[in-house]
Enzyme design. Structure first.
Site, mmCIF file in Angstrom:
data_model
loop_
_atom_site.group_PDB
_atom_site.id
_atom_site.type_symbol
_atom_site.label_atom_id
_atom_site.label_comp_id
_atom_site.label_asym_id
_atom_site.label_seq_id
_atom_site.Cartn_x
_atom_site.Cartn_y
_atom_site.Cartn_z
ATOM 1 N N HIS A 82 0.847 -1.200 0.000
ATOM 2 C CA HIS A 82 0.000 0.000 0.000
ATOM 3 C C HIS A 82 0.875 1.240 0.000
ATOM 4 O O HIS A 82 1.815 1.351 0.778
ATOM 5 C CB HIS A 82 -0.892 0.006 1.253
ATOM 6 C CG HIS A 82 -1.902 1.105 1.242
ATOM 7 N ND1 HIS A 82 -3.178 0.923 0.736
ATOM 8 C CD2 HIS A 82 -1.833 2.389 1.644
ATOM 9 C CE1 HIS A 82 -3.839 2.059 0.843
ATOM 10 N NE2 HIS A 82 -3.056 2.963 1.386
ATOM 11 N N ASP A 161 -14.111 3.695 7.447
ATOM 12 C CA ASP A 161 -13.096 4.523 6.789
ATOM 13 C C ASP A 161 -13.709 5.318 5.642
ATOM 14 O O ASP A 161 -13.327 6.465 5.410
ATOM 15 C CB ASP A 161 -11.925 3.680 6.281
ATOM 16 C CG ASP A 161 -10.848 4.582 5.681
ATOM 17 O OD1 ASP A 161 -10.296 5.409 6.433
ATOM 18 O OD2 ASP A 161 -10.598 4.508 4.474
ATOM 19 N N ARG A 168 -12.814 13.673 6.743
ATOM 20 C CA ARG A 168 -11.495 14.277 6.997
ATOM 21 C C ARG A 168 -11.033 15.100 5.799
ATOM 22 O O ARG A 168 -10.385 16.146 5.954
ATOM 23 C CB ARG A 168 -10.468 13.164 7.303
ATOM 24 C CG ARG A 168 -10.688 12.533 8.666
ATOM 25 C CD ARG A 168 -9.886 11.249 8.791
ATOM 26 N NE ARG A 168 -8.493 11.447 8.496
ATOM 27 C CZ ARG A 168 -7.725 10.554 7.847
ATOM 28 N NH1 ARG A 168 -8.216 9.404 7.443
ATOM 29 N NH2 ARG A 168 -6.467 10.818 7.614
ATOM 30 N N SER A 183 -6.607 4.558 9.184
ATOM 31 C CA SER A 183 -7.311 4.470 7.908
ATOM 32 C C SER A 183 -6.648 3.416 7.009
ATOM 33 O O SER A 183 -7.315 2.522 6.466
ATOM 34 C CB SER A 183 -7.285 5.857 7.242
ATOM 35 O OG SER A 183 -7.591 5.786 5.880
ATOM 36 N N LYS A 187 -7.879 -0.893 6.439
ATOM 37 C CA LYS A 187 -8.179 -1.438 5.107
ATOM 38 C C LYS A 187 -7.279 -2.635 4.804
ATOM 39 O O LYS A 187 -7.718 -3.629 4.228
ATOM 40 C CB LYS A 187 -7.991 -0.358 4.035
ATOM 41 C CG LYS A 187 -9.149 0.644 4.038
ATOM 42 C CD LYS A 187 -8.981 1.736 3.017
ATOM 43 C CE LYS A 187 -7.906 2.698 3.387
ATOM 44 N NZ LYS A 187 -8.081 4.083 2.970
HETATM 45 N N1 URA Z 1 -4.477 6.967 2.424
HETATM 46 C C1 URA Z 1 -5.498 6.407 3.128
HETATM 47 O O1 URA Z 1 -6.024 5.365 2.750
HETATM 48 N N2 URA Z 1 -5.921 7.022 4.243
HETATM 49 C C2 URA Z 1 -5.377 8.180 4.700
HETATM 50 O O2 URA Z 1 -5.806 8.665 5.731
HETATM 51 C C3 URA Z 1 -4.330 8.749 3.964
HETATM 52 C C4 URA Z 1 -3.880 8.118 2.825
#
Ligand code: URA
Length: 441
Positions: A82, A161, A168, A183, A187
């Protein structure tokens, strides 16, 4: 329990209990906690932070707010990667085939671009015919037969999220370490991989502007991953300038193909090799050093590129486009942007280069906006290059002249030229794992 008291406690610097965090996440997903209360709590967290226990609890509550993927139907150790988001970041399109061509399965759910950062799904969809909407059974089948698939999210993963990130995004609370860490890790944990590699971007195009902040974010995420039994490693990589030269969807797929053919810019190739090597290492393939050689070999012997062909075909795409770039959507107009003075490109405001590509049509200002797959920027000069007056800085591609005007105006603001040569920029700043922080620069 009252949300008012939870907000007040964090506002005053208190430590939230597990029950208070559960109350917030469950209440926000069910609608009992309002957007304005959630926004107030995010702002309190932004200013007062969260300790490791609070961040881990928030992460796990978010992960469990929807479906949890079970990847046991896919054979082998699944390593997910990621990126925290950047400009010109097409590494997934290079890594997935490299890693899969060495027998390590890559079952990847990617996202779309928002704001100044691009998204892998938008890039993939510029390949004629390719689908990212693939049901779970077919997704597993492709990974088990081809070795890799990159698709959109299936099922109802991490609804907490989805709501919180959108909130946010409009309340100036994105760049908070506990909020980003929870966040991303919620995931990754819900997506079911055994091991997690994080590419934490650092610099003017990233949420974390300094290596120190990026390392702190990486440490928070590694700690969460290890606590729930998922080995997690983070590489801190440069986003002080765009990665590679291409920004925009079809342009980036073409540059990813060039990388797999061994003819890409050095920063992009080195970043892809290092990330691929770390994924292979996490899968237990060999030592990190040996994995670097293995990754390079898969580019040199062409096997990774063959794997990309197979993946594209399995996802319904026309893989001839990977060799014949004229099969991609073509831009209606283009413009060369040339230097109006001489000097070294001393710094780049990478976020502005991303905003310029959005203005050209390559990204979205809102989730509903359509994308022009052919739009974007090919950079001819990045930080560290010397430009003589009249030299080419970049070529812009768009659907009309008005977009070119706006893209050029914004892109010019991204360049700072000076008489002085800048110091070389490292590609990697650190590697963070449960064993600690290895400084690489
Ligand atoms: N990428 C994400 O998935 N969440 C964040 O808060 C920032 C970058």
């Amino acid at each position: 329990m009252r949300m008012y008291d939870v907000i007040e406690k964090k506002r005053d610097g208190g430590e939230l209990t597990n029950e208070e965090i559960d109350f917030f996440v469950n209440g926000y997903v069910s609608g009992d906690v309002t957007d304005y209360q959630a926004a107030a709590l995010c702002m309190a967290i932004f200013y007062k932070g969260m300790n490791a226990r609070e961040t881990a609890r928030l992460t796990m509550d978010m992960a469990h707010s929807g479906d949890m993927m079970d990847l046991s139907g896919i054979k082998g150790i699944k390593v997910d990667k990621h990126s925290t988001g950047g400009v010109g970041d097409k590494t997934t399109l290079v890594l997935a085939p490299i890693v899969a061509s060495l027998g390590v399965p890559v079952a990847k759910m990617s996202g779309r671009g928002l704001g100044h950062t691009g998204g892998t799904l938008d890039k993939l969809e510029s390949i004629p015919g390719l689908s990212i909407d693939i049901d779970l059974n077919r997704f597993f089948e492709i990974v088990n037969t081809v070795g890799c698939a990159v698709v959109g999210q299936t099922g109802n993963l991490v609804p907490a999220d989805k709501k919180l990130y959108a909130l946010r995004d409009v309340t100036a609370t994105v760049d908070s370490i506990p909020l980003i860490a929870s966040s991303i890790m919620s995931k990754k944990i819900a997506a079911g991989a055994d091991k997690i590699l994080l590419d934490v971007k650092c610099g003017s195009g990233a949420f974390m502007k300094t290596p120190e902040d990026a390392i702190r974010l990486a440490q928070a995420m590694v700690e969460i991953g290890e606590e729930v039994g998922r080995t997690t490693v983070a590489l801190i990589t440069d986003m002080g300038r765009p990665l590679g030269n291409a920004i925009g969807n079809a342009l980036e797929v073409i540059e990813a193909c060039d990388t797999l053919k061994g003819v890409a810019p050095e920063d992009l190739t080195e970043t892809c090799i290092e990330l691929a090597a770390n994924m292979l290492f996490l899968a237990g393939k060999a030592s990190l050093e040996e994995c670097r050689d293995l990754a390079r070999d898969q580019i040199d012997n062409g096997e990774a590129f063959v794997k990309l062909h197979e993946m594209v075909e399995a996802q319904g795409g026309d893989s001839r486009a990977l060799d014949d770039y004229s099969l991609f959507a073509q831009p209606k107009v283009s413009r060369e942007v040339r230097a109006t003075e001489s000097g070294w490109v001393f710094t780049m405001d990478t976020e502005r280069t991303g905003i310029a590509s959005v203005a050209l049509g390559a990204g979205r200002a809102t989730k509903e906006d359509a994308i022009d797959p052919a739009a974007g920027i090919m950079l001819a000069a990045k930080t560290g290059a010397y430009l003589k007056k009249g030299d080419l800085m970049a070529t812009l591609y768009a659907a009309d002249e008005a977009r070119l005007d706006e893209g050029e105006r914004i892109l010019r603001e991204a360049y700072e030229l000076r008489e002085e040569e800048p110091a070389p920029i490292p590609h990697f700043f650190a590697r963070v794992s449960r064993d600690g922080v290895d400084r690489l620069a």
